[in-house]
Design a protein around this motif. Structure first.
Motif, mmCIF file in Angstrom:
data_model
loop_
_atom_site.group_PDB
_atom_site.id
_atom_site.type_symbol
_atom_site.label_atom_id
_atom_site.label_comp_id
_atom_site.label_asym_id
_atom_site.label_seq_id
_atom_site.Cartn_x
_atom_site.Cartn_y
_atom_site.Cartn_z
ATOM 1 N N GLY A 214 37.664 7.791 0.462
ATOM 2 C CA GLY A 214 36.473 8.236 1.165
ATOM 3 C C GLY A 214 36.730 9.241 2.271
ATOM 4 N N SER A 216 37.528 12.258 2.189
ATOM 5 C CA SER A 216 37.073 13.620 1.905
ATOM 6 C C SER A 216 35.548 13.753 1.886
ATOM 7 C CB SER A 216 37.627 14.082 0.551
ATOM 8 O OG SER A 216 37.050 13.326 -0.502
ATOM 9 N N LEU A 217 34.830 12.676 2.193
ATOM 10 C CA LEU A 217 33.371 12.733 2.147
ATOM 11 C C LEU A 217 32.803 13.661 3.220
ATOM 12 C CD1 LEU A 217 32.562 8.955 1.482
ATOM 13 C CD2 LEU A 217 32.677 10.837 -0.173
ATOM 14 N N GLY A 218 31.577 14.112 3.001
ATOM 15 C CA GLY A 218 30.996 15.160 3.831
ATOM 16 C C GLY A 218 30.670 14.780 5.259
ATOM 17 N N HIS A 219 30.574 13.495 5.541
ATOM 18 C CA HIS A 219 30.241 13.079 6.906
ATOM 19 C C HIS A 219 31.476 12.636 7.690
ATOM 20 C CE1 HIS A 219 30.646 9.401 4.696
ATOM 21 N NE2 HIS A 219 30.339 8.628 5.725
ATOM 22 N N GLU A 299 38.247 1.580 3.724
ATOM 23 C CA GLU A 299 37.533 2.551 2.882
ATOM 24 C C GLU A 299 36.374 3.156 3.679
ATOM 25 O OE1 GLU A 299 35.003 2.872 -1.328
ATOM 26 O OE2 GLU A 299 36.101 1.015 -0.843
ATOM 27 N N VAL A 301 32.727 4.988 3.167
ATOM 28 C CA VAL A 301 31.664 5.140 2.174
ATOM 29 C C VAL A 301 30.534 5.961 2.789
ATOM 30 C CG1 VAL A 301 32.239 2.987 0.984
ATOM 31 C CG2 VAL A 301 30.618 2.947 2.896
ATOM 32 N N ASP A 302 29.561 6.306 1.986
ATOM 33 C CA ASP A 302 28.458 7.142 2.471
ATOM 34 C C ASP A 302 27.711 6.486 3.641
ATOM 35 O OD1 ASP A 302 28.858 9.228 0.682
ATOM 36 O OD2 ASP A 302 27.678 8.255 -0.892
ATOM 37 N N GLU A 303 27.665 5.170 3.654
ATOM 38 C CA GLU A 303 26.890 4.461 4.677
ATOM 39 C C GLU A 303 27.686 4.201 5.958
ATOM 40 O OE1 GLU A 303 25.519 3.984 0.688
ATOM 41 O OE2 GLU A 303 27.405 3.273 1.570
ATOM 42 N N ASP A 335 26.253 7.216 10.820
ATOM 43 C CA ASP A 335 25.889 8.500 10.206
ATOM 44 C C ASP A 335 27.119 9.359 9.950
ATOM 45 O OD1 ASP A 335 23.133 7.933 10.299
ATOM 46 O OD2 ASP A 335 23.024 8.582 12.396
ATOM 47 N N SER A 336 28.105 9.273 10.846
ATOM 48 C CA SER A 336 29.305 10.101 10.727
ATOM 49 C C SER A 336 30.536 9.308 11.125
ATOM 50 C CB SER A 336 29.198 11.352 11.616
ATOM 51 O OG SER A 336 28.166 12.198 11.177
#
Length: 414
Positions: A214, A216-219, A299, A301-303, A335-336
């Motif tokens: 995770g 490399s995720l955008g947030h 990990e 994750v998006d959340e 959020d980030s």
């Protein structure tokens, strides 16, 4: 002049053996400077501080004084120590504003300085004073390194870095911004073009990764990159910071000033292992940051981030390691996410240059005087020690400036 500056200066006992100077890594002549201030000899006091440490004004803002000068002040044994940082700040600010440096004659040979952070700036000042023809090569568009791109404005006003840059230019130092040695130009090119010595003060700008899923995720962002220009980031209302060093505290306080409403700092060990100074940790808490300890990120994750409780164990070599306790995983919403687990040196100079040894951690290997394994190339500051304080870089740079001077003088004699 602020009234409390004079009142506090008068509290100084003018100790015969001032513990404040002994507690300072660069042995700032605090007693003498305060004495001159009280005699209305402000420029003399400023000169004394500047000649001991060209970054005296910077250090008065960012040093951990509670562990150094003020922490050793004898007045602090039974009450409040003399507010040395404020006194030094006042004297140094006045002096730097009025200082008119003598321009280098540039008649003792060319010296290249790679990087314009605390180490590079200090050596540039010292060698220009010795009439060397000094050129700073800076990969960013402005001088300052970590002072400009890594320390927030509320801790170190950028006007101070600007003033130091102008003073360097007035001293005869040449500056090449937006120039990375190791890409278009190399160390070999510098020697070819007549530079007699090269100093590497390129700092540590390569973020350390967590190496978990995770990342490399955008947030998700890295602390050292965020601090360069926080206004371009959209972090949302809630932020998780992984890591608990001074950089993490800077990120937390900066995030609050750019729209974040909730900041959670998460560290995988207990409070005794936190690398941030107690002073910086308290400021982050005052600004609103919360601290969660003994949690290991497993990990992203998006959340948000999934953390597990952590525990220490001994590996096969009997070294302490940290691992997650199975079954304790929990999602922390945000959020980030900003990763603040230190940083290492970028390898572009070393990878493009033969003969410069580095250790397993990627840091440049030097002897006690700053010599690298390649003749004529010297190094100091964070690129050698890893991320340390500004004053530690200045201390090393004073020693290395003398080493470079002796090296070039010896070459001339030969």
């Amino acid at each position: 002049m602020r009234k409390y500056i004079i009142e506090d200066a008068k509290r100084c006992l003018q100790c015969k053996n001032p513990l404040c100077s002994m507690g300072c890594p660069i042995h700032t002549p605090i007693k003498e400077a305060i004495g001159l201030l009280l005699e209305s000899k402000l420029l003399e006091a400023g000169k004394l501080l500047f000649e001991n440490n060209p970054l005296s004004l910077v250090c008065s803002h960012v040093c951990p004084q509670e562990n150094q000068c003020e922490g050793h002040c004898i007045m602090g044994k039974k009450g409040a120590p003399v507010f040395i940082s404020a006194i030094e700040q006042y004297i140094s600010d006045y002096y730097l504003y009025n200082y008119k440096p003598k321009r280098s004659l540039r008649n003792r040979g060319k010296v290249a300085i790679l990087g314009s952070g605390p180490a590079g700036m200090t050596i540039a000042f010292l060698l220009a004073k010795k009439n060397y023809d000094v050129t700073i090569f800076e990969r960013h568009d402005q001088v300052g390194g970590i002072l400009r791109y890594g320390i927030p404005e509320f801790r170190l006003p950028k006007r101070i870095v600007d003033q130091l840059m102008e003073t360097l230019i007035e001293s005869g130092v040449k500056i090449r911004p937006n120039t990375t040695i190791g890409s278009n130009l190399t160390v070999d090119d510098l020697f070819r073009d007549g530079f007699l010595a090269i100093f590497m003060g390129t700092g540590v700008w390569q973020p350390r990764k967590l190496n978990i899923k995770g990342e490399s995720l955008g947030h998700v962002h890295f602390a050292i990159e965020y601090l360069k220009n926080p206004s371009v980031y959209r972090l949302g209302k809630s932020l998780i910071i992984i890591g608990a060093g001074n950089v993490a505290m800077d990120v937390a306080r900066t995030a609050f000033r750019h729209g974040c409403e909730e900041v959670l700092i998460v560290y995988h060990k207990d409070k005794s292992a936190i690398t941030a100074s107690e002073h910086e940790l308290q400021y982050a808490k005052i600004d609103g940051a919360r601290l969660e300890l003994n949690k290991l990120a497993v990990e992203i994750v998006d959340e948000g981030v999934i953390f597990a409780d952590s525990e220490e164990y001994l590996d096969e070599t009997k070294h302490k390691q940290i691992r997650a306790i199975p079954g304790t995983e929990k999602l922390y919403l945000s959020d980030s996410v900003i990763v603040a687990v230190s940083q290492g040196p970028r390898s572009v100079v070393v990878s493009s240059t033969t003969g410069i040894n580095v250790g397993e951690n990627g840091l440049v290997v030097v002897d006690g005087l700053g010599h690298t394994s390649r003749v004529g190339v010297f190094a100091g500051g964070d690129v050698v020690t890893g991320a340390r304080t500004v004053v530690e870089a200045v201390v090393a740079s004073r020693r290395i400036a003398e080493t470079i001077d002796k090296y070039i003088t010896k070459k001339d004699d030969v």
